[in-house]
Scaffold this active site. Sequence first.
Site, PDB file in Angstrom:
ATOM      1  N   TYR A  28      28.708  45.703  19.453  1.00  9.27           N
ATOM      2  CA  TYR A  28      27.681  44.650  19.402  1.00  9.27           C
ATOM      3  C   TYR A  28      26.900  44.723  18.085  1.00  9.27           C
ATOM      4  O   TYR A  28      26.666  43.695  17.430  1.00  9.27           O
ATOM      5  CB  TYR A  28      26.746  44.821  20.609  1.00  9.27           C
ATOM      6  CG  TYR A  28      25.727  43.742  20.819  1.00  9.27           C
ATOM      7  CD1 TYR A  28      26.083  42.527  21.412  1.00  9.27           C
ATOM      8  CD2 TYR A  28      24.388  43.929  20.461  1.00  9.27           C
ATOM      9  CE1 TYR A  28      25.135  41.540  21.633  1.00  9.27           C
ATOM     10  CE2 TYR A  28      23.437  42.949  20.684  1.00  9.27           C
ATOM     11  CZ  TYR A  28      23.811  41.757  21.269  1.00  9.27           C
ATOM     12  OH  TYR A  28      22.866  40.775  21.484  1.00  9.27           O
ATOM     13  N   LYS A  57      26.774  41.852  15.248  1.00 10.57           N
ATOM     14  CA  LYS A  57      25.504  41.174  14.944  1.00 10.57           C
ATOM     15  C   LYS A  57      25.084  41.377  13.483  1.00 10.57           C
ATOM     16  O   LYS A  57      24.404  40.524  12.908  1.00 10.57           O
ATOM     17  CB  LYS A  57      24.411  41.653  15.909  1.00 10.57           C
ATOM     18  CG  LYS A  57      24.635  41.183  17.359  1.00 10.57           C
ATOM     19  CD  LYS A  57      24.684  39.661  17.471  1.00 10.57           C
ATOM     20  CE  LYS A  57      24.668  39.168  18.897  1.00 10.57           C
ATOM     21  NZ  LYS A  57      24.751  37.706  19.011  1.00 10.57           N
TER      22      LYS A  57
END
Length: 253
Positions: free
Chosen positions: A163, A167
């Site tokens: 993640y 991101k």
Amino acid sequence: MQLADKVIAITGGARGLGFSVAQRLGEQGAALALLDMSAEALDRAVLELKRQGVQAEAFVVNVADETSVITAFEDIAKRMGPISGCVNNAGITDDALLVKASGGRIEKRMSLETWQKVLNVNLTGVFLCGREAATQIIEAGHEGVIVNISSISRAGNAGQSNYAAAKAGVHALTVTWGKELARYGIRTGTVAPGFVATDMTATMRPDMLERIASSVPLKRLGEPDDIAKSVAFIFDNDYFSARIIECDGGLRL
Ligand SMILES: NC(=O)c1ccc[n+]([C@@H]2O[C@H](COP(=O)([O-])OP(=O)(O)OC[C@H]3O[C@@H](n4cnc5c(N)ncnc54)[C@H](O)[C@@H]3O)[C@@H](O)[C@H]2O)c1
């Protein structure tokens, strides 16, 4: 950008932050193309927006699938006209430590499948939708705005290799596209939320959420509309491009 009658695509628009962004941009007169995986969730969202007097249409899409994304953007242009903006908001989590060891022995590792699944949706999905959005805006010959939703985790967060990497990549795309697309009248921006009360955070243990809320200087989780206001600011401010708004109540990892 004035939003009245502009078509804005929002991925992951059926609930959570995406739906909140739709409500806020809709209040300003935008027509929303909501893109999401679930037809039922999309129908509920569109119905609610129409009840609020907002123009909205549903498009079932998997942002990680190139054909699905291309088809969805073609459908938007046919049914609503070419978009002027895109909010790349669809995202998932699938947390795991890189490796977990005890007594010098590895017990668990993040699988390639777990890594790839999150990268496919959270980074490749943004690339695919951003590419279709830019194509459509340029071919329509009007100005445009692309907003990418990143996260406080882009700075690195334990248990989130997949993640956090995705991101961080999302913001890199914002900067890259800001430089590449300005010549076509397209601005970009990233919003990086902290912890916001949505279905995504509802999967976390309540005691953990309380601990997080108490460590936020403003002493609460964010509300979806706090993030929607940041997105609306990027649309509104014609001198904002390629930069990031961190909306996290003062909590930085
Ligand atoms: N909630 C938070 O605390 C928080 C914090 C930082 C960043 N974010 C980011 O904000 C965005 C929205 O998060 P949320 O909390 O509203 O999540 P959510 O889980 O409530 O909603 C995400 C939406 O995206 C859709 N989606 C997931 N995979 C998809 C795919 N492959 N194709 C199309 N749609 C897909 C889901 O169906 C869902 O409607 C995500 O990118 C998330 O990473 C959220």
